[in-house]
Design an enzyme around this catalytic site. Structure first.
Site, PDB file in Angstrom:
ATOM      1  N   LYS A  57       1.361   2.676   9.358  1.00  0.00           N
ATOM      2  CA  LYS A  57       2.210   2.029   8.352  1.00  0.00           C
ATOM      3  C   LYS A  57       3.653   2.465   8.508  1.00  0.00           C
ATOM      4  CE  LYS A  57       2.494   1.528   3.282  1.00  0.00           C
ATOM      5  NZ  LYS A  57       1.812   1.873   2.019  1.00  0.00           N
ATOM      6  N   SER A  94      -2.650   1.026  -3.009  1.00  0.00           N
ATOM      7  CA  SER A  94      -2.187   0.424  -1.761  1.00  0.00           C
ATOM      8  C   SER A  94      -3.077   0.633  -0.552  1.00  0.00           C
ATOM      9  CB  SER A  94      -0.779   0.935  -1.440  1.00  0.00           C
ATOM     10  OG  SER A  94       0.118   0.535  -2.444  1.00  0.00           O
ATOM     11  N   SER A 133       0.513  -1.834  -0.735  1.00  0.00           N
ATOM     12  CA  SER A 133       1.673  -1.959   0.139  1.00  0.00           C
ATOM     13  C   SER A 133       1.319  -1.820   1.612  1.00  0.00           C
ATOM     14  CB  SER A 133       2.691  -0.876  -0.240  1.00  0.00           C
ATOM     15  OG  SER A 133       2.127   0.428  -0.088  1.00  0.00           O
TER      16      SER A 133
END
Length: 405
Positions: free
Chosen positions: A54, A147, A123
């Site tokens: 990420k 998330s 996210s």
């Protein structure tokens, strides 16, 4: 046996087929030339495992943007221990996966691999979508509200959020340090467990001595999901009972609205602190949702934040006491309010994940059922520090198989 070149040829073909529409990864010129150089050096227990990271984590040799329009130089920093440990064990970093802006709610370009008109969740949107589409074996994410577990459910993969503090958050751009957790996605519980053994501090072998007693958190919390998700959840409970698990209803979260309000207030206050310098210089480059969060956080006083954090600690202690009094080992709950919502302007509501994150408990999200022809998920939650037991129970006692669609 497939050699490294064949594996990368296969991966390149999958990228060519999916990534142009999926947008799970940040663009990287020369990606496969880099991978061909690096794969020869992959040694260790994860040798050749493909890894997405990420875009809030620092990775040596790749820029960090945190899903934002700020200059990447603002976020420059050393690779943290989580990413470094996986690379040292032989994992091959395919690239940076798309994050919402600063791991909050403003979405990036990633679409859901099951339906491009729907969100993949946030996210950690790119990480969940990349694993679901077969563009990497495992992908790193973070969870400050929901998330990891929410996008895992929306994309139909397994997600794991360890107990708070079991995996170092060094080497990433924070959102709210009191709640930030490192987590990851894979297509199986076994793959999730391999990563946990490497990353969780003080990992220990466990010997199981029976089935866990399962608690169902009845009350206003379970009134939140849409009817189709509630129906699928009840089906999962029936399957668990039929498989021999003891499943008991436990009234809890009577003050759920206050739990949510408190969590959101802490996130805003701490995000304002994290972004104080960046926001002063680049406020106009922030997207509206993130700007509103920081501006709201700037109005929250230090005494208010301290009181909220104390209440969070008391909440976590009370939840542990409730588990003890009800004689349960794990909770189960829907991973989200329903399937991935239509539209790409929002990432879905993380409210079903919020109390477990606030308490810092370990959570695994499993695919469980479908609605609107899209995946649904079930989250299984253990006591803080019982990450090993949670994963062992899910694997050895076939909870995943019991709730699989």
């Amino acid at each position: 046996m497939i050699d490294a070149d064949e594996r990368l040829d296969d991966l390149a073909a999958r990228f060519a087929a999916r990534e142009g529409d999926l947008h799970a990864f940040l663009p990287e010129p020369g990606r496969f030339a880099r991978l061909r150089r690096e794969i020869a050096a992959c040694r260790g227990p994860l040798a050749g495992m493909t890894l997405g990271v990420k875009d809030v984590f620092h990775v040596d040799g790749l820029p960090t943007t945190a899903g934002s329009r700020l200059p990447p130089a603002e976020f420059a920093g050393p690779e943290g221990p989580a990413v470094a440990a996986l690379r040292a064990a032989g994992a091959l970093v395919v690239g940076k996966t798309v994050s919402t802006e600063f791991a909050y709610f403003a979405p990036g370009p990633t679409v859901n691999p099951h339906d491009p008109t729907r969100t993949p969740g946030g996210s950690s949107s790119g990480s969940a979508a990349a694993v679901a589409a077969g563009l990497c074996d495992v992908a790193m994410g973070t969870q400050t509200i929901g998330s990891v577990i929410r996008p895992a459910a929306f994309c139909g993969v397994v997600g794991f959020k360890p107990s708070f503090g079991r995996v170092s958050t060094s080497g990433l751009v924070p959102l709210a340090p009191s709640f930030d957790h490192v987590g990851w996605f894979a297509r199986s519980v076994a793959e999730v467990s391999r990563i946990a053994e490497l990353l969780c501090t003080g990992w220990r072998p466990v010997a199981l001595s029976g089935r866990p007693r399962i608690g169902v958190p009845r009350g206003p919390y379970l009134d939140r999901p849409i009817p189709a998700a509630r129906t699928a959840f009840e089906v999962s409970l029936g399957r668990l009972a039929a498989a021999g698990f003891t499943v008991v209803d436990v009234p809890v979260f009577e003050d759920f609205d206050e739990i949510v309000t408190r969590h959101n207030r802490v996130v805003a206050a701490e995000a304002a602190q994290v972004h104080e310098r960046w926001f002063a210089r680049y406020a106009e480059r922030y997207q509206a949702r993130t700007r509103e969060l920081i501006e709201r956080g700037q109005t929250i006083s230090s005494p208010r934040l301290a009181a909220d954090l104390a209440a969070c600690r008391a909440f976590a202690e009370g939840l542990e006491a409730r588990m003890a009094s009800a004689e349960i080992d794990v909770w189960v709950a829907p991973s989200a309010l329903g399937p991935a919502p239509r539209g790409l302007e929002a990432t879905g509501d993380p409210v079903m994940n919020l109390p477990w994150t606030q308490a810092g408990l370990p959570v695994i999200g499993l695919p469980a059922g479908r609605a609107e022809d899209m995946p649904l998920g079930l989250q299984v939650i253990a006591r803080r520090g019982q990450d090993e037991e949670l994963l062992a129970w899910v694997r050895a006692l076939a909870i995943a198989e019991a709730v699989a669609s």
